[in-house]
Enzyme design. Structure first.
Site, PDB file in Angstrom:
ATOM      1  N   CYS A  33      -1.351   9.061 -21.657  1.00 26.51           N
ATOM      2  CA  CYS A  33      -1.051  10.183 -22.541  1.00 26.51           C
ATOM      3  C   CYS A  33      -0.881   9.629 -23.951  1.00 26.51           C
ATOM      4  O   CYS A  33      -0.857   8.419 -24.150  1.00 26.51           O
ATOM      5  CB  CYS A  33       0.253  10.868 -22.130  1.00 26.51           C
ATOM      6  SG  CYS A  33       0.166  11.663 -20.514  1.00 26.51           S
ATOM      7  N   GLY A  59      -5.812  11.655 -23.698  1.00 22.19           N
ATOM      8  CA  GLY A  59      -5.525  12.754 -22.777  1.00 22.19           C
ATOM      9  C   GLY A  59      -6.211  14.014 -23.213  1.00 22.19           C
ATOM     10  O   GLY A  59      -5.999  14.464 -24.342  1.00 22.19           O
ATOM     11  N   ASN A 133       4.845   8.999 -22.807  1.00 19.13           N
ATOM     12  CA  ASN A 133       3.593   8.397 -22.376  1.00 19.13           C
ATOM     13  C   ASN A 133       3.973   7.301 -21.399  1.00 19.13           C
ATOM     14  O   ASN A 133       4.741   6.414 -21.757  1.00 19.13           O
ATOM     15  CB  ASN A 133       2.878   7.810 -23.599  1.00 19.13           C
ATOM     16  CG  ASN A 133       1.772   6.852 -23.218  1.00 19.13           C
ATOM     17  OD1 ASN A 133       1.207   6.949 -22.141  1.00 19.13           O
ATOM     18  ND2 ASN A 133       1.470   5.931 -24.104  1.00 19.13           N
ATOM     19  N   GLY A 134       3.474   7.377 -20.165  1.00 16.95           N
ATOM     20  CA  GLY A 134       3.769   6.308 -19.221  1.00 16.95           C
ATOM     21  C   GLY A 134       4.153   6.823 -17.856  1.00 16.95           C
ATOM     22  O   GLY A 134       3.783   7.928 -17.465  1.00 16.95           O
ATOM     23  N   TYR A 272      -9.675  -1.752 -23.193  1.00 15.59           N
ATOM     24  CA  TYR A 272     -10.434  -0.529 -22.973  1.00 15.59           C
ATOM     25  C   TYR A 272      -9.831   0.733 -23.590  1.00 15.59           C
ATOM     26  O   TYR A 272     -10.529   1.508 -24.217  1.00 15.59           O
ATOM     27  CB  TYR A 272     -10.595  -0.334 -21.455  1.00 15.59           C
ATOM     28  CG  TYR A 272     -11.101   1.007 -21.006  1.00 15.59           C
ATOM     29  CD1 TYR A 272     -12.324   1.499 -21.448  1.00 15.59           C
ATOM     30  CD2 TYR A 272     -10.369   1.788 -20.131  1.00 15.59           C
ATOM     31  CE1 TYR A 272     -12.788   2.739 -21.022  1.00 15.59           C
ATOM     32  CE2 TYR A 272     -10.833   3.030 -19.702  1.00 15.59           C
ATOM     33  CZ  TYR A 272     -12.031   3.498 -20.156  1.00 15.59           C
ATOM     34  OH  TYR A 272     -12.486   4.715 -19.744  1.00 15.59           O
TER      35      TYR A 272
END
Ligand code: SF4
Length: 492
Positions: A33, A59, A133-134, A272
């Site tokens: 996210c 996201g 986020n996570g 990436y």
């Protein structure tokens, strides 16, 4: 078109090219996210719109924004891309100078609007908004304990676990938040907002990126520096592991809830996930990926006619490989930028062809050539095999695959959606077996040392160059065993 056909082909509630679940036709790892926060700018909503737009790659399933005018919250969340969720009128109604925003990716079947963030609650001390986020590895265990004690959850997001821990505390917000962060285990960048306060925290290992910038007098926080750049903000620094930053009428208070553990930023961000124009830990990601390609060339040179990278994430590494070897870099593949989210369920045949929706080989470039194909990682191996065969079908005489990460063997507990370990090709096959499976002439992976060297880490002083590499080496920086209740993937 008949109703019958409509029912069969229209969106069934799942997206068919998202994630690593059974519906995925591209077999890629999915970002977790993205979060974006503003403190002290009258145009907080507009800045957040552009900031979230810059983080869209993290996201695509939902977006949301909560703004405080210091008396009350104004918020809006929706399913879809940032540009689909917000329009001029919506943004115009989000008045105030403090905000937190979120873009969310979720696994298929769990993309409900109720889980879209920021989550907004009313508790004893007023309004509370949270965005993260996570992933919290022990969220299921804490949730069960809270439910047994009478808590009622509105979402399946583990962000709500933190909201409940805060709400149940009788301490002031900052102390309650510190207590909550000490109880959770995982990788996270958290933002908590009240009517007058913004709190930003990073997990004790700094697994998920979060950075701080300034725009005039305002403070800006974002998952990646590209979002700061987009709005003209100046990078100040990365939020450090275990830090808890508080912004209120006193300005910025730099505090922490725990002493930092070993710094372990997700190495897949370098390889990436993050945009090449972002910086992490002081390193520009395009430059770091170029070095990955360069080190890869030194570790496993192969004579060939051209080098090409799987777009977009492997182009930087392919340029690095080409510069190091002198083999020309060529545009051997083109990405269709408009694949987006697919609502139409593909047939098995189309699923097999799925990669062609996303990538095309450039026949005039690769025909009759020995090709070095650079990619960032191999998950199940299905996409890599299709790309190799696509290059062969377009006339490549040899295809040599060079992967700019070590073999991906283990699932992620910290916010990356990965398949079960048994589905990861590198966990069940030797490199030679994988080469045969991919139909490649040769296959090599970047070494651990090469990766650390490429990102500019110092293995003698930093733990693994300051990176988590658990999906490669099975050495997780936190406890991961919670009696079978632990949570994988993304818990946002
Ligand atoms: S396990 Fe892999 S994907 Fe997950 S945080 Fe660590 S390096 Fe990143």
């Amino acid at each position: 078109m008949s109703d019958e056909l409509n029912k069969q082909t229209l969106w069934t509630g799942d997206y068919y090219n998202q994630g690593t679940g059974p519906n995925d036709i591209f077999d890629t790892l999915k970002e977790e996210c993205g979060v974006f926060g503003v403190y002290g700018h009258s145009e907080a909503a507009s800045l957040s719109y552009y900031g979230l737009h810059a983080l869209q790659h993290r996201g695509e399933e939902s977006a949301g924004l909560c703004v405080s005018d210091r008396n009350q919250f104004h918020y809006h969340r929706g399913m879809g891309l940032v540009k689909e969720v917000f329009d001029k009128d919506t943004l115009g109604s989000l008045t105030g100078d403090i905000s937190i925003g979120h873009v969310r990716y979720s696994t298929s079947g769990d993309s409900r609007l109720t889980n879209a963030q920021p989550l907004v609650f009313r508790y004893r001390a007023g309004e509370l908004a949270l965005a993260t986020n996570g992933n919290i590895v022990n969220a299921p265990q804490i949730r069960r304990e809270l439910e047994e004690a009478g808590s009622i959850f509105q979402t399946t997001s583990d962000t709500e676990v933190v909201a409940h821990l805060i709400a149940r505390s009788n301490k002031p917000l900052v102390e309650a938040a510190k207590d909550a962060f000490r109880q959770i285990v995982g990788g996270f960048a958290f933002m908590i907002m009240t009517n007058e306060q913004l709190i930003v925290a990073s997990d004790p290992n700094g697994l998920r990126p979060i950075t701080m910038g300034r725009l005039g007098e305002a403070y800006i926080f974002a998952s990646e520096t590209c979002a700061l750049e987009t709005i003209g903000a100046e990078l100040v620094r990365d939020v450090q592991p275990g830090e808890l930053l508080i912004l209120d009428q006193h300005g910025l208070i730099e505090d922490r809830y725990i002493e930092p553990q070993r710094k372990a930023l997700c190495s897949m961000e370098y390889i990436y996930f993050a945009r090449p124009d972002s910086d992490m830990n002081g390193a520009n990601l395009h430059a770091a990926r170029k070095r990955m390609g360069s080190v890869m060339a030194q570790e496993s040179f192969i004579d060939a006619d051209l080098v090409t990278g799987v777009p977009d994430s492997s182009i930087s590494a392919a340029i690095g490989f080409a510069e190091q070897t002198g083999i020309p870099y060529e545009l051997g593949m083109i990405k269709n930028k408009y694949t987006g989210r697919t609502f139409i369920q593909p047939s098995q045949e189309l699923r097999e062809q799925g990669v062609k929706m996303k990538l095309s080989a450039v026949r005039r470039v690769v025909e009759g050539k020995r090709v070095v194909m650079i990619d960032d990682s191999i998950v199940r191996g299905t996409t890599s095999r299709r790309i190799v065969n696509m290059l062969r079908d377009a006339g490549a005489t040899e295809v040599h695959v060079r992967i700019t990460s070590p073999p991906f063997k283990n699932p992620c507990f910290y916010g990356i959606d990965t398949p079960d370990r048994r589905e990861l090709i590198a966990s069940t096959m030797s490199i030679e077996e994988m080469r045969k499976e991919l139909n490649a002439d040769s296959l090599t992976f970047l070494s651990f040392e090469g990766l650390i060297k490429a990102v500019g880490g110092d293995n003698s002083t930093d733990y693994k160059g300051g990176m988590c590499m658990a999906c490669f080496d099975n050495d997780y920086p936190t406890q991961t065993d919670f009696g079978g209740e632990e949570q994988f993937g993304c818990g946002c």
